[in-house]
Design an enzyme around this catalytic site. Sequence first.
Site, mmCIF file in Angstrom:
data_model
loop_
_atom_site.group_PDB
_atom_site.id
_atom_site.type_symbol
_atom_site.label_atom_id
_atom_site.label_comp_id
_atom_site.label_asym_id
_atom_site.label_seq_id
_atom_site.Cartn_x
_atom_site.Cartn_y
_atom_site.Cartn_z
ATOM 1 N N LYS A 1 0.837 -1.189 0.000
ATOM 2 C CA LYS A 1 0.000 0.000 0.000
ATOM 3 C C LYS A 1 0.880 1.251 0.000
ATOM 4 C CE LYS A 1 -3.514 2.211 2.987
ATOM 5 N NZ LYS A 1 -4.253 2.044 4.253
ATOM 6 N N SER B 1 -9.258 0.827 8.463
ATOM 7 C CA SER B 1 -8.762 0.852 7.089
ATOM 8 C C SER B 1 -8.307 -0.484 6.542
ATOM 9 C CB SER B 1 -7.612 1.860 6.969
ATOM 10 O OG SER B 1 -8.096 3.171 7.080
ATOM 11 N N SER C 1 -8.957 2.802 4.200
ATOM 12 C CA SER C 1 -8.067 3.384 3.212
ATOM 13 C C SER C 1 -7.265 2.356 2.406
ATOM 14 C CB SER C 1 -7.085 4.341 3.906
ATOM 15 O OG SER C 1 -6.253 3.660 4.826
#
Length: 499
Positions: free
Chosen positions: A71, A171, A147
């Site tokens: 990520k 997230s 996220s």
Amino acid sequence: MELREYAHTDATGLKDLLDRREVTPGEVFDLARAAIEQVDPVLGAVVGEVFDEPLAYASSGPFGGVPFAVKDLLCTAAGVRNENGSALMAGHVSPRDSHLMARWRTGGLAVLCRTSTPEFGFSATTEPATHAPTRNPWNPDRVAGGSSGGSAALVAAGALPWAHANDAGGSIRTPAALCGVVGLKPSRGLVPPGPDADEPLFGLTAEFAVTRSVRDAAALLDLVHGSAPGDRYHLRRRAPGEFVAALGHRPRGLRVAVSTGSPDVRADAAVAAEVARVAGLLEEFGGRVEWAEPVVDDERLRDLHLTFWSASIADTLRALTGGQDVEDALALVETATAAMVRHGLSLRWQDVSRARAYQNELTRSTADFLDGFDLVLSPVTRSTAWPIGELDSNRPGIDARGWVDTLSRYSPFTAVHNVTGRPAISVPTGMSAGLPVGVQLAAAPGREDLLLAVAAQLEEAAPWHARVPPVHAGGSRAVPRPGRPAAENRAENREGEGR
């Protein structure tokens, strides 16, 4: 190995094939690239380009050659861009590996791309202004969550068996629930955050991953858990394979607290029904279920998040600008980020101290609550995936408190576990109107073994592996690129480069 077989094989299955030399690491890498190239034009989950070759890894590691993605937030790799979903950090290249990145490499994970995140990770959807929105493989007009939406979308679409994710308020768990994959948020400090941070976001942030199967989550946790030198929290490494071994346990007599609402927000009917169904399964497993929940002052919890997030984001911008006037930098960030920075710059130490005091109070009161229960079962989100564009972090007129209040309504069930440092896992047990429904299990700090054991039971009782979304590398149906507002098309044209 054919692409269809690759797309339906989890990381543990790929490891077995590699160990038996039925496939080579190079062949697996090529399949992963092909899988991403097939689904990402629809999903928008990759930041920049897929790497021409994987980042260096230990081929002798336990998962040597198994594909992975990182990520684009927090976990850094030396020489690789780390842009945090923000135009302000466009082109930023990390000078060194984080401790977690070093463990990915040592474990043999073959990192082949970065995945999308909202700006600085502060949204329940992955729709940054710098990048096309990340879309849900079950319905590309719906969000993948945030996220860690890019990671969850790729795993759900069969492009990768697992991918890095992190979680400061939901997230990992939110995109896992919305995309139909497994999302474990470990206990505070179990996975190292350093060396560039000791307690990100005042201890709210946990690093880990989203996975296709529970056994992959257990194997990955065996690989990377345990404190690194200098960490604020010192959690010992457990015996080798302890988390995978926990999957064979069948705990009985568990005391389970169940809830489907908070004082301000209740789950919709489909999500509440799935929680009730899973509660019934836990009873069948021999558990004792009681509808109960810890006392949480939602207003004070939102104030805590406003303080912690705004102080942290403001500090990030101060660091990026070298301590100079941040006004020029604010022109490069989204309106929600700018509002949070301005609020953060206005804070006094007393405000942070007040938030810390509630963190301590809530942590201790929920610990008392857990003295009477082994597990807490709840929704992850209040609904299934909502439409793209509904939650817009760059609309005009956002104020900091209003944005925090808005996010709390979309994902009201997850943040308490970040504040208290407890482990929690999202398990994709259900479906509603063609969209996944995840449920959340939480336990006392350090009880990831219990969460994984119960999640494995649910995986057997309510298997999700046969479900395949319309956008899938193993046989996607023709799904046209969804229509998007002009602002989203402009954003896609501003997408940054890869490495």
